[in-house]
Write an enzyme that holds these catalytic residues in place. Structure first.
Site, PDB file in Angstrom:
ATOM      1  N   CYS A  80      -9.070  17.186 -45.345  1.00 37.33           N
ATOM      2  CA  CYS A  80     -10.388  17.551 -46.051  1.00 37.33           C
ATOM      3  C   CYS A  80      -9.620  18.616 -47.238  1.00 37.33           C
ATOM      4  O   CYS A  80      -9.618  18.222 -48.031  1.00 37.33           O
ATOM      5  CB  CYS A  80     -10.849  17.959 -44.340  1.00 37.33           C
ATOM      6  SG  CYS A  80     -12.271  19.393 -45.166  1.00 37.33           S
ATOM      7  N   HIS A 193     -12.738  14.548 -41.743  1.00 41.46           N
ATOM      8  CA  HIS A 193     -12.136  15.378 -40.232  1.00 41.46           C
ATOM      9  C   HIS A 193     -12.108  14.362 -39.521  1.00 41.46           C
ATOM     10  O   HIS A 193     -13.061  13.930 -38.818  1.00 41.46           O
ATOM     11  CB  HIS A 193     -12.869  16.522 -39.533  1.00 41.46           C
ATOM     12  CG  HIS A 193     -12.830  17.476 -40.283  1.00 41.46           C
ATOM     13  ND1 HIS A 193     -11.463  18.586 -40.839  1.00 41.46           N
ATOM     14  CD2 HIS A 193     -13.506  17.966 -41.167  1.00 41.46           C
ATOM     15  CE1 HIS A 193     -11.195  19.597 -41.249  1.00 41.46           C
ATOM     16  NE2 HIS A 193     -12.875  19.171 -41.532  1.00 41.46           N
ATOM     17  N   GLU A 195     -10.222  13.899 -36.600  1.00 41.49           N
ATOM     18  CA  GLU A 195      -9.665  13.722 -35.702  1.00 41.49           C
ATOM     19  C   GLU A 195     -11.405  14.750 -35.220  1.00 41.49           C
ATOM     20  O   GLU A 195     -11.080  14.941 -34.024  1.00 41.49           O
ATOM     21  CB  GLU A 195      -9.035  15.479 -35.973  1.00 41.49           C
ATOM     22  CG  GLU A 195      -9.400  16.487 -36.195  1.00 41.49           C
ATOM     23  CD  GLU A 195      -9.562  16.820 -37.795  1.00 41.49           C
ATOM     24  OE1 GLU A 195      -9.799  17.645 -38.319  1.00 41.49           O
ATOM     25  OE2 GLU A 195      -9.518  15.953 -38.403  1.00 41.49           O
TER      26      GLU A 195
END
Length: 214
Positions: A80, A193, A195
């Site tokens: 990001c 993102h 994750e």
């Protein structure tokens, strides 16, 4: 071992939790000596570009990171805002120099009204939510990931003027092409993102942790 760089801002614990889930050994640290013992590095980021660069510089991590990547050739993943920092400059609330690992500028997105299938749609900024990835044929995971892979974005600025050879995946947001994965040598950036992006994002994170630059 993956070193998650703590420079005072960023989604540190969500990245760490994803590494734990994937059984990737990782630490969160602001200590260069501790991070130097790691084979790979992750630069997360949430917030404003200028604040990030100032904190990296004041902590000494800016020059340290340049050395680790360019001289020691350590693999690095930027996520990001951390991905945006990999490029030449940003025009977020002024003009700031990036780390210059890859060519490109970080420029503002604008809210737009577009017509799609006869309907007027308002594209709002920031772009927050799930968007489909389109892969280049030379990306290592292009044929492995699920059909119609969606990942999670949260950003108001995006990369422009990139080197096409570095682009491995992109998303479409109205008329905008959003560079989503870029790679140059031992440096990788994800605008989304991983994750927080379900199986697709986790597989990309796992690939960085185990296979990238091997």
């Amino acid at each position: 071992m993956i070193g998650i760089i703590d420079y005072g801002m960023g989604n540190l614990h969500s990245v760490y939790s994803a590494c734990q889930y994937l059984e990737l050994e990782a630490i969160i640290s602001a200590d260069p000596q501790q991070l130097e013992r790691c084979e790979r590095l992750i630069l997360p980021g949430v917030g404003a570009f200028g604040d990030m660069i100032n904190m990296l510089t004041s902590s000494g991590l800016y020059d340290w990171l340049k050395e680790q990547v360019e001289i020691c050739y350590k693999p690095l993943l930027g996520i990001c805002l951390g991905m945006q920092a990999l490029f030449d400059r940003s025009f977020e609330y002024g003009e700031y120099e990036g780390i210059h690992f890859m060519k490109g500028d970080i420029c503002p997105l604008e809210s737009l009204q577009v017509h799609e299938k006869g309907k007027e749609i308002v594209l709002t900024v920031p772009q927050i939510g799930w968007n489909k990835l389109f892969f280049s044929s030379d990306f290592a995971l292009a044929d492995e990931l699920e059909v119609d892979p969606y990942v999670y974005f949260d950003h108001s600025y995006a990369l422009m003027h990139w080197d096409p050879i570095n682009l491995k995946a992109y998303a479409q947001y109205g008329p905008y092409i959003i560079p989503a994965i870029l790679i140059q040598d031992n440096v990788m950036g994800c605008q989304f993102h991983p994750e927080k992006s379900g199986p697709t994002g986790l597989r990309i994170l796992e690939w960085f942790g185990k296979e990238f630059c091997v």
